[in-house]
Every structure is written in C-alpha cells, then in structure tokens.
Design an enzyme around this catalytic site. Structure first.
Site, short mmCIF file in Angstrom:
data_model
loop_
_atom_site.label_atom_id
_atom_site.label_comp_id
_atom_site.label_asym_id
_atom_site.label_seq_id
_atom_site.Cartn_x
_atom_site.Cartn_y
_atom_site.Cartn_z
N GLU A 150 0.80 -1.23 0.00
CA GLU A 150 0.00 0.00 0.00
C GLU A 150 0.83 1.28 0.00
OE1 GLU A 150 -0.32 -2.70 1.82
OE2 GLU A 150 -2.35 -3.02 2.57
N CYS B 216 -0.45 0.07 7.33
CA CYS B 216 -0.89 0.48 5.99
C CYS B 216 -2.25 1.17 6.07
CB CYS B 216 -0.96 -0.73 5.07
SG CYS B 216 0.68 -1.38 4.71
N ALA C 226 4.83 -36.23 -12.81
CA ALA C 226 4.86 -36.32 -14.27
C ALA C 226 4.71 -37.79 -14.63
CB ALA C 226 6.17 -35.77 -14.81
N ARG D 210 16.64 -22.84 -13.10
CA ARG D 210 17.67 -22.48 -14.10
C ARG D 210 17.15 -21.52 -15.16
NH1 ARG D 210 17.80 -27.64 -11.98
NH2 ARG D 210 17.48 -28.65 -13.98
N GLU E 71 8.36 -33.18 -4.97
CA GLU E 71 8.66 -33.52 -6.37
C GLU E 71 9.05 -34.97 -6.59
OE1 GLU E 71 10.44 -31.66 -9.53
OE2 GLU E 71 10.12 -29.62 -8.86
N THR F 25 7.63 -40.97 -1.46
CA THR F 25 7.44 -39.69 -0.77
C THR F 25 6.06 -39.12 -1.09
OG1 THR F 25 9.81 -39.35 -0.90
CG2 THR F 25 8.47 -37.42 -0.43
C1 AOF Z 1 -0.19 -5.22 4.29
N1 AOF Z 1 0.37 -5.08 3.07
O1 AOF Z 1 1.81 -5.73 1.48
C2 AOF Z 1 1.68 -7.03 3.42
C3 AOF Z 1 1.04 -7.20 4.69
O2 AOF Z 1 6.64 -7.86 9.89
P1 AOF Z 1 5.78 -6.78 9.33
O3 AOF Z 1 5.68 -5.58 10.18
O4 AOF Z 1 6.16 -6.45 7.90
O5 AOF Z 1 4.29 -7.36 9.27
C4 AOF Z 1 4.01 -8.59 8.68
C5 AOF Z 1 2.50 -8.73 8.58
O6 AOF Z 1 2.01 -7.72 7.72
C6 AOF Z 1 2.03 -10.03 7.95
O7 AOF Z 1 1.88 -11.06 8.88
C7 AOF Z 1 0.67 -9.60 7.41
O8 AOF Z 1 -0.24 -9.48 8.49
C8 AOF Z 1 0.96 -8.20 6.93
N2 AOF Z 1 1.37 -8.22 5.52
N3 AOF Z 1 0.10 -6.28 5.05
O9 AOF Z 1 -0.95 -4.35 4.71
C9 AOF Z 1 1.30 -5.93 2.60
N4 AOF Z 1 2.64 -7.91 3.00
ZN ZN Z 2 0.95 -3.15 5.86
#
Ligand code: AOF
Ligand code: ZN
Length: 378
Positions: A56, A88, A158, A211, A313, A318
């Site tokens: 954001e 955010c 596969a 690769r 894989e 497995t």
């Molecule tokens: C958002 N926008 O693009 C992402 C979010 O360790 P921090 O402070 O970066 O926080 C990680 C947490 O932030 C993650 O567990 C999830 O709740 C949120 N990720 N949130 O608003 C983002 N990547």
């Molecule tokens: Zn955030």
C-alpha cells in the site's frame, strides 16, 4: 456500496500483480495494491522482495495527490499494527483514500479485522471479500502457515502414457517436454522449499534449482528425507549446498546425541556417521533430526522456519507418504504421451484416482503434455 463487476476487474489485476513476488517476500504475504481514480490506475505495487515495504505505501506514493478520493484495491486486509513498518491502514487514511476494496481478511492476530475497523472509523468505505476465492489461492502459502501452522503443499507428478513416473535403476528419465519443464521451473521459483525422498536424491542426482534465465536467484530451499544420512557426498546437492541451501531430514537415531545413548549405533557406525556429518556440514548442508516419515511433525517444523510453501517432487514413496497423511493441498499432474514400458515405476496416482476432497481446477497444455490441477479447499 457493494462489489461491482468493475471492482472485480481491478481486483483481478491486483491479484495478478501480487503473484509477481510469490516466494520472494519471506514470511510476509505477497500482496497486490491498486489505487484507482475515475476508472484510471494511478498507483500500483506489490509487497517488496524480502517482505517490506508493504504494497500500500508504495502504491500510494506513486499516486501521490491523486490518491485523495480514490479507491484502493488490496488483495489482503491492510495491516493495522506497528510492525517493522507503520500500519498500511494509517497510510490509506493519511492519503485521503475514499474507499478500500479488499479480497481476503488477514488472519494475522495483530491485524484480523482491525485494519478494516481502523479504515471504517476514519470514515472510509470498505468492501471486503472481492474475488475472495481467487484472492485466497494467491495467498495460499501465507494463509496455510498462519492458520494451520504448516506450509501449503503442492505435489507435482509427471506420468507417462502407461502410468509410470520413471524406470527403476535408470536415474532421471525424460517424461515431459521442454515446455512443461519450463513451467515447473516457474513453479519452483514461486515456492519456498522443494522436497524429495532419498531414493530420488540417489537415483536422479538432481539439482532441484531454478535455471530459467533471470529467475536463478529464486531457487527454493532443497530438502531431502534422508533417514540414515545416505546422501552421496559427491552428489550435486552437496556440491551446491553453499549456493542454495540443502536440508537433510534424518532420523533422531543418527544424531550425534543418539550415538552416545545406550542401545544407539555401534562404535564403527558412530565413527562413520561422525565423519559423514562432518563432511556434509562442512559442505554447508544442514541436518535436521526429525522423523522423516511423519510429515505431520516435519511440516510444522518447516513452518516455524518461515517456510510457507512446499513442493513435493518425488518419488513415488514420498508422494504416497504425503498423500496418505492427508497433507497435500494441491496436485499438479502432468500427463505425457511418452511410454515407459518394461521396468517402469508406477505412479502413486493418475487422473482416475485423485483422492476425494480435491476439486479439478482446470487443464492446460504445455507442448504435447497435459497439466491437470486439483486443489483442496484452504
Ligand atoms: C499489508 N500489506 O503488502 C503485506 C502485509 O513484519 P511486518 O511488520 O512487515 O508485518 C508482517 C504482517 O504484515 C504479515 O503477517 C501480514 O499481516 C501483513 N502483511 N500487510 O498491509 C502488505 N505484506
Ligand atoms: Zn501493511
């Protein structure tokens, strides 16, 4: 207001954008964000490689003044916590966004609805659940680790026209063509870790890296289920362990502690194991002592290390281990026109015996090979 077809169009674009950094944001989810004003995209971003900054603030910075009165499309609920970056939700409020459309609520206990509440309390209109099923698929690794304390598991197989995945004693046998193999490389690049059994590691001597030009830096962590530390010291995996991590999952009874214990290994075994451990660790291989036949114990241990997605894989044994434990979330079944014949190793499944609970998501052709994808609900 509710979610309109136009909203769904923008959310589909945000989800597509979010996929760009899949597997590259560490334990953070790869989130997509679009800022739209009068039907025009004025800012867009995906969570940065490494996990920060979040999507954001980057999209808002691009939109600048144009964000005032605009609509933000976010694949995951904007965060409300002061983590390594400010919330955010606060940024969206500060830029004067009028409406936020969200696909998936964040299960992170620090957020979990609070992001939405913060936005609404500031007078922003919030619509949640836009293209939610698709949004959840794009966040599958993150959601599975957060809510189930294990990685999201994809089983890739596969299979030849006569139902085989290889030929006994022959190492790597070509089943799919170059187009399908390129697609598997892309899948590896999106995934945190890749896992094979010791049988495959010995017979195929695989590298298990990416690769594809440009994607080489995105190789997953390589994991081998190796109960008795039998991985050849001359294998490609050992030779490259300093470049791309290799983890061996070995039984507790070959650990240095077990050697001292009563009823443990004999002195000769112990000396041999000591030297194998020393060579492996000296080459940069990490050994984890955890029952390799209990995925229900291994997977949470991997989640604790921050692994959110795992690609199984090979080989047949497995694959069966994970299927029987009910710990496969997605099956990617490639069917090739090649015939293996005599000495073939039978596939643990084919298109006619997909376990119950899986939904057929679609079919794609890669050259002459057919990929069928099956998923269980998240
Ligand atoms: C958002 N926008 O693009 C992402 C979010 O360790 P921090 O402070 O970066 O926080 C990680 C947490 O932030 C993650 O567990 C999830 O709740 C949120 N990720 N949130 O608003 C983002 N990547
Ligand atoms: Zn955030």
């Amino acid at each position: 207001m509710s979610v309109t077809p136009d909203d769904e169009g923008f959310m589909a674009a945000a989800i597509r954008l979010s996929r760009r950094h899949l597997g590259r944001t560490a334990t953070n989810p790869s989130v997509g964000c679009l800022i739209v004003r009068d039907g025009v995209i004025v800012g867009q971003a995906v969570t940065a490689v490494g996990g920060r900054p979040h999507a954001e603030p980057q999209a808002l910075a691009e939109a600048g003044q144009l964000a005032r009165g605009a609509t933000a499309y976010v694949t995951l609920e904007p965060c409300s916590h002061h983590g390594k970056t400010p919330p955010c939700a606060e940024a969206l409020i500060a830029y004067g966004v009028a409406r936020v459309v969200i696909s998936v609520t964040d299960p992170d206990p620090r957020v979990s609805g609070r992001g939405i509440t913060m936005l609404r309390d500031a007078g922003i209109e919030v619509d949640n659940g836009a293209l939610e099923a698709e949004g959840r698929r794009s966040l599958a690794g993150y959601l599975t680790r957060q809510t189930k304390n294990r990685p999201y598991v994809t089983l890739k197989l596969a299979v030849s026209a006569d139902g085989m995945i290889g030929r006994a004693g022959e190492g790597q046998v070509t089943i799919t063509g170059p187009e399908a193999r390129a697609e598997v490389q892309t899948l590896r690049a999106e995934t945190d870790a890749i896992l094979v059994g010791i049988g495959t590691a010995i017979s195929d001597d695989p590298l298990l890296t990416v690769r594809t030009p440009g994607l080489e830096a995105q190789s997953p962590i390589r994991i081998v289920l190796d109960p008795s530390l039998a991985l050849p010291l001359t294998s490609k995996l050992v030779a490259t362990a300093r470049d791309v991590p290799v983890i061996l999952v070995a039984s507790e009874n070959v650990s240095p502690l077990a050697a001292d214990a009563e009823g443990g290994t004999t002195p000769t075994d112990a000396a041999d194991l000591d030297s194998r451990r020393a060579v492996l660790e000296g080459a940069g291989v990490e050994i984890v002592y955890c029952n390799p036949y209990h995925p229900e114990v291994l997977l949470p241990a991997l989640a604790t290390r921050g692994i959110s997605s795992l690609l199984v894989e090979g080989g047949a044994k497995t694959a069966r281990l994970f299927l029987e434990a009910g710990l496969v979330d997605r099956i990617q079944l490639y069917q090739a026109p090649v015939v293996i014949g005599e000495g073939g190793i039978e596939s643990p499944l084919d298109a006619t015996d997909i376990p119950s609970g899986f939904t057929h998501m679609g079919t794609q052709m890669f050259g002459v090979d057919r990929l069928d994808e099956y998923e269980r609900g998240l």
